[in-house]
Design a protein around this motif. Structure first.
Motif, PDB file in Angstrom:
ATOM      1  N   LYS A 214       0.535  -0.995   0.484  1.00 61.43           N
ATOM      2  CA  LYS A 214      -0.063  -0.169   0.302  1.00 61.43           C
ATOM      3  C   LYS A 214       0.817   1.263   0.399  1.00 61.43           C
ATOM      4  O   LYS A 214       0.598   2.302  -0.397  1.00 61.43           O
ATOM      5  CB  LYS A 214      -0.590   0.077   1.081  1.00 61.43           C
ATOM      6  N   ALA A 215       1.849   1.057   0.606  1.00 67.09           N
ATOM      7  CA  ALA A 215       2.994   2.429   0.793  1.00 67.09           C
ATOM      8  C   ALA A 215       3.561   2.345  -0.432  1.00 67.09           C
ATOM      9  O   ALA A 215       4.659   3.409  -0.349  1.00 67.09           O
ATOM     10  CB  ALA A 215       3.776   2.562   2.154  1.00 67.09           C
ATOM     11  N   GLY A 216       3.905   1.578  -1.240  1.00 63.87           N
ATOM     12  CA  GLY A 216       4.756   1.475  -2.868  1.00 63.87           C
ATOM     13  C   GLY A 216       5.830   1.325  -2.297  1.00 63.87           C
ATOM     14  O   GLY A 216       7.301   1.759  -2.994  1.00 63.87           O
ATOM     15  N   ARG A 217       5.832   0.646  -0.885  1.00 61.37           N
ATOM     16  CA  ARG A 217       7.875   0.014  -0.572  1.00 61.37           C
ATOM     17  C   ARG A 217       8.425  -0.319  -1.152  1.00 61.37           C
ATOM     18  O   ARG A 217       7.124  -1.665  -2.142  1.00 61.37           O
ATOM     19  CB  ARG A 217       8.033  -0.108   1.275  1.00 61.37           C
ATOM     20  N   PRO A 218       9.890  -1.247  -1.432  1.00 64.68           N
ATOM     21  CA  PRO A 218      10.835  -1.423  -2.043  1.00 64.68           C
ATOM     22  C   PRO A 218      10.225  -2.957  -1.553  1.00 64.68           C
ATOM     23  O   PRO A 218       9.911  -3.648  -0.165  1.00 64.68           O
ATOM     24  CB  PRO A 218      12.379  -1.456  -1.778  1.00 64.68           C
TER      25      PRO A 218
ATOM     26  N   LEU B 135       0.624  -4.346  -7.741  1.00 65.93           N
ATOM     27  CA  LEU B 135       1.384  -4.616  -8.168  1.00 65.93           C
ATOM     28  C   LEU B 135       1.916  -3.656  -9.549  1.00 65.93           C
ATOM     29  O   LEU B 135       3.110  -3.019  -9.644  1.00 65.93           O
ATOM     30  CB  LEU B 135       2.417  -6.315  -8.456  1.00 65.93           C
ATOM     31  N   GLY B 136       0.555  -3.603  -9.915  1.00 65.76           N
ATOM     32  CA  GLY B 136       0.208  -3.306 -11.821  1.00 65.76           C
ATOM     33  C   GLY B 136       0.576  -2.141 -11.176  1.00 65.76           C
ATOM     34  O   GLY B 136       0.820  -1.289 -12.339  1.00 65.76           O
ATOM     35  N   LEU B 137      -0.671  -1.557 -10.437  1.00 66.41           N
ATOM     36  CA  LEU B 137      -0.594   0.070 -10.558  1.00 66.41           C
ATOM     37  C   LEU B 137       0.527   0.503  -9.720  1.00 66.41           C
ATOM     38  O   LEU B 137       1.142   1.723 -10.155  1.00 66.41           O
ATOM     39  CB  LEU B 137      -1.824  -0.071  -9.647  1.00 66.41           C
ATOM     40  N   LYS B 138       1.886  -0.065  -8.943  1.00 67.54           N
ATOM     41  CA  LYS B 138       2.891   0.770  -7.934  1.00 67.54           C
ATOM     42  C   LYS B 138       3.607   0.110  -8.475  1.00 67.54           C
ATOM     43  O   LYS B 138       4.867   1.355  -8.092  1.00 67.54           O
ATOM     44  CB  LYS B 138       1.996   0.753  -7.067  1.00 67.54           C
ATOM     45  N   TYR B 139       4.001  -1.089  -8.665  1.00 66.07           N
ATOM     46  CA  TYR B 139       5.356  -1.452  -9.040  1.00 66.07           C
ATOM     47  C   TYR B 139       5.307  -1.432 -10.299  1.00 66.07           C
ATOM     48  O   TYR B 139       6.920  -1.797 -10.649  1.00 66.07           O
ATOM     49  CB  TYR B 139       5.474  -3.280  -8.397  1.00 66.07           C
ATOM     50  N   ARG B 140       5.178  -1.207 -11.492  1.00 69.17           N
ATOM     51  CA  ARG B 140       5.352  -1.643 -12.699  1.00 69.17           C
ATOM     52  C   ARG B 140       6.384  -0.721 -13.126  1.00 69.17           C
ATOM     53  O   ARG B 140       7.858  -0.920 -14.313  1.00 69.17           O
ATOM     54  CB  ARG B 140       3.745  -1.436 -13.835  1.00 69.17           C
ATOM     55  N   VAL B 141       6.625   0.641 -12.704  1.00 65.67           N
ATOM     56  CA  VAL B 141       7.623   1.296 -12.707  1.00 65.67           C
ATOM     57  C   VAL B 141       8.956   0.966 -12.576  1.00 65.67           C
ATOM     58  O   VAL B 141       9.900   1.543 -13.624  1.00 65.67           O
ATOM     59  CB  VAL B 141       7.421   3.050 -12.102  1.00 65.67           C
ATOM     60  N   ALA B 142       8.435   0.210 -11.391  1.00 64.47           N
ATOM     61  CA  ALA B 142      10.562  -0.754 -11.273  1.00 64.47           C
ATOM     62  C   ALA B 142      10.433  -1.442 -12.774  1.00 64.47           C
ATOM     63  O   ALA B 142      11.833  -1.407 -12.394  1.00 64.47           O
ATOM     64  CB  ALA B 142      10.103  -1.031 -10.225  1.00 64.47           C
ATOM     65  N   THR B 143      10.531  -1.544 -13.633  1.00 64.88           N
ATOM     66  CA  THR B 143      10.945  -2.620 -14.397  1.00 64.88           C
ATOM     67  C   THR B 143      11.744  -1.770 -15.060  1.00 64.88           C
ATOM     68  O   THR B 143      12.283  -2.210 -16.833  1.00 64.88           O
ATOM     69  CB  THR B 143       9.413  -3.358 -14.676  1.00 64.88           C
ATOM     70  N   HIS B 144      11.628  -0.841 -15.304  1.00 64.10           N
ATOM     71  CA  HIS B 144      12.291   0.522 -16.319  1.00 64.10           C
ATOM     72  C   HIS B 144      13.560   0.024 -16.598  1.00 64.10           C
ATOM     73  O   HIS B 144      14.131   0.973 -17.308  1.00 64.10           O
ATOM     74  CB  HIS B 144      12.044   2.071 -16.212  1.00 64.10           C
TER      75      HIS B 144
ATOM     76  N   ALA C 260      14.298 -11.390  -6.645  1.00 63.63           N
ATOM     77  CA  ALA C 260      13.726 -10.411  -7.224  1.00 63.63           C
ATOM     78  C   ALA C 260      13.409  -8.931  -6.234  1.00 63.63           C
ATOM     79  O   ALA C 260      12.682  -9.585  -5.316  1.00 63.63           O
ATOM     80  CB  ALA C 260      12.554 -10.307  -9.075  1.00 63.63           C
ATOM     81  N   VAL C 261      14.293  -8.126  -6.426  1.00 66.49           N
ATOM     82  CA  VAL C 261      13.932  -6.855  -5.800  1.00 66.49           C
ATOM     83  C   VAL C 261      12.588  -5.816  -7.075  1.00 66.49           C
ATOM     84  O   VAL C 261      13.850  -4.860  -7.034  1.00 66.49           O
ATOM     85  CB  VAL C 261      14.339  -6.296  -4.482  1.00 66.49           C
ATOM     86  N   LEU C 262      11.950  -5.710  -6.482  1.00 67.86           N
ATOM     87  CA  LEU C 262      11.063  -4.519  -7.231  1.00 67.86           C
ATOM     88  C   LEU C 262      11.231  -2.890  -6.025  1.00 67.86           C
ATOM     89  O   LEU C 262      10.723  -2.411  -5.020  1.00 67.86           O
ATOM     90  CB  LEU C 262       9.564  -4.671  -7.771  1.00 67.86           C
ATOM     91  N   ASN C 263      12.025  -2.168  -6.619  1.00 63.23           N
ATOM     92  CA  ASN C 263      12.275  -0.690  -5.502  1.00 63.23           C
ATOM     93  C   ASN C 263      11.331   0.598  -6.840  1.00 63.23           C
ATOM     94  O   ASN C 263      11.590   1.071  -8.195  1.00 63.23           O
ATOM     95  CB  ASN C 263      13.749  -0.331  -5.479  1.00 63.23           C
ATOM     96  N   PRO C 264       9.710   1.243  -6.741  1.00 67.10           N
ATOM     97  CA  PRO C 264       9.087   1.619  -7.358  1.00 67.10           C
ATOM     98  C   PRO C 264       9.879   3.378  -7.156  1.00 67.10           C
ATOM     99  O   PRO C 264       9.967   3.662  -7.760  1.00 67.10           O
ATOM    100  CB  PRO C 264       7.465   1.793  -6.924  1.00 67.10           C
ATOM    101  N   THR C 265      10.340   3.830  -6.040  1.00 70.53           N
ATOM    102  CA  THR C 265      10.706   4.482  -5.707  1.00 70.53           C
ATOM    103  C   THR C 265      11.776   5.173  -6.531  1.00 70.53           C
ATOM    104  O   THR C 265      12.487   6.266  -7.537  1.00 70.53           O
ATOM    105  CB  THR C 265      11.347   4.463  -3.880  1.00 70.53           C
TER     106      THR C 265
END
Length: 345
Positions: A76-80, A276-285, A107-112
């Motif tokens: 919810k907080a968009g943390r890694p 994941l789809g809403l907040k973490y997709r940006v981490a795949t850039h 795998a680690v997803l870090n949206p920030t």
């Protein structure tokens, strides 16, 4: 002159009234079209939602693990967050599935930071499997065979002192169908070789269907880096499948959803996947790839991979930094403590 002015005023008023009428008319038609398309689109999306929900529910298999962190709060907080991806090539993925995981990727997803960190772990790493320490030494890929996803997650956590928030197990035998379901993937081969009737040229990007991709990841003995080289290729393909699978068109693709429901299990719920789809997709850039490397040792007639303490510490530091956690000493599966350091940086 006054009459002329009156006529001009009336003409202007009629023109203004006509413009307002046309505007109201245009707005009416726009509103009608909007309502119709919204209704039809809503019905379409609702049908797709139901299919997606069923697929997500069919692959959902909680590990019954007491999480080391509050994963709902993290999402919810968009943390890694971290996900242990395990690939197996033994049989079909039924709920009574047993076997060893030939592929282990953390795998680690870090949206920030808009970054994804992907680390391959040697399947033959020497460990004491969590809950089965009396069988030491064991290979890391045996943890799933001993006690399923819970045991595999607990073992990797303790091995590296890195919290694992979720797991996903993929049937590598069904990878061919998954790749075909997403319309194929594009991969830059890491070396030149031929295997199972397929040929690959290093650095020459190629579109791969399921059969071709499976040949690419299965070759082992002709790779100068042996199993480590195969791990690199498996990581390439699995991450590409993950990227394609996260695409909206595939999330609404019934063929893909039905295929993945037969080839994967995870403790990510439907709501987790939405976040994941809403907040973490940006981490795949931006993706950083690495691997934990060891030296081969023969122990009691078995070949193990044994990374040095400094190598393990390097990987622990890399993963903890990606998770925005403070530095901590790497793990040891032979210790009695099961505490994983989750102190945030």
């Amino acid at each position: 002159m006054a009459k002329q002015n009156d006529r001009e005023i009336q003409k202007s008023a009629r023109k203004h009234t006509s413009s307002k009428a046309r505007a109201r008319g245009c707005f009416f038609w726009f509103l009608l079209i909007f309502v119709i398309t919204t209704f039809l689109g809503g019905k379409f999306l609702n049908e797709k939602y139901i299919v997606a929900r069923k697929a997500a529910d069919s692959i959902y298999s909680p590990s019954k693990q007491k999480k080391t962190r509050n994963v709902s709060q993290l999402l919810k907080a968009g943390r890694p967050i971290s996900i242990l991806m395990m690939g197996t090539d033994t049989g079909a993925l039924g709920r009574d599935f047993k076997g060893r995981t030939d592929t282990l990727i953390l795998a680690v997803l870090n949206p920030t930071a808009k970054k994804m960190t992907v680390v391959s772990l040697p399947r033959d790493a020497k460990v004491a499997v969590y809950g089965y320490e009396d069988a030491f030494p064991s290979k890391l890929n045996s943890a799933y065979e001993y006690g399923g996803s819970l045991t595999a997650v607990e073992t990797v956590q303790k091995y590296l002192n890195v919290p694992i928030d979720f797991y996903a197990t993929i049937n590598m035998g069904g990878l061919e169908k998954l790749i075909d379901a997403v319309g194929g993937i594009e991969v830059d081969p890491l070396l030149t070789f031929s295997y199972d009737g397929q040929s690959f040229t290093k650095g020459q990007k190629t579109k791969m269907n399921g059969k071709r991709a499976l040949a690419y990841v299965r070759m082992r003995y002709d790779d100068p880096r042996g199993d480590y080289g195969r791990q690199d290729r498996q990581r390439q393909v699995l991450t590409q499948v993950a990227f394609k699978g996260a695409d909206v068109s595939n999330l609404l693709n019934e063929k893909f959803l039905k295929t993945i429901s037969k080839q994967m299990v995870t403790d990510l719920s439907f709501n987790d996947l939405i976040l994941l789809g809403l907040k973490y997709r940006v981490a795949t850039h931006d993706m950083q790839t690495d691997s934990l490397n060891g030296q081969s040792q023969m122990i009691a007639g078995q070949s193990f991979e044994v990374p040095t303490t400094s190598e393990k510490q390097r990987v622990t530091d890399l993963l903890r930094a990606a998770l925005a956690l403070k530095k901590a000493q790497t793990g040891n599966t032979l210790t009695d403590s099961t505490t994983i350091d989750t102190t945030q940086d």
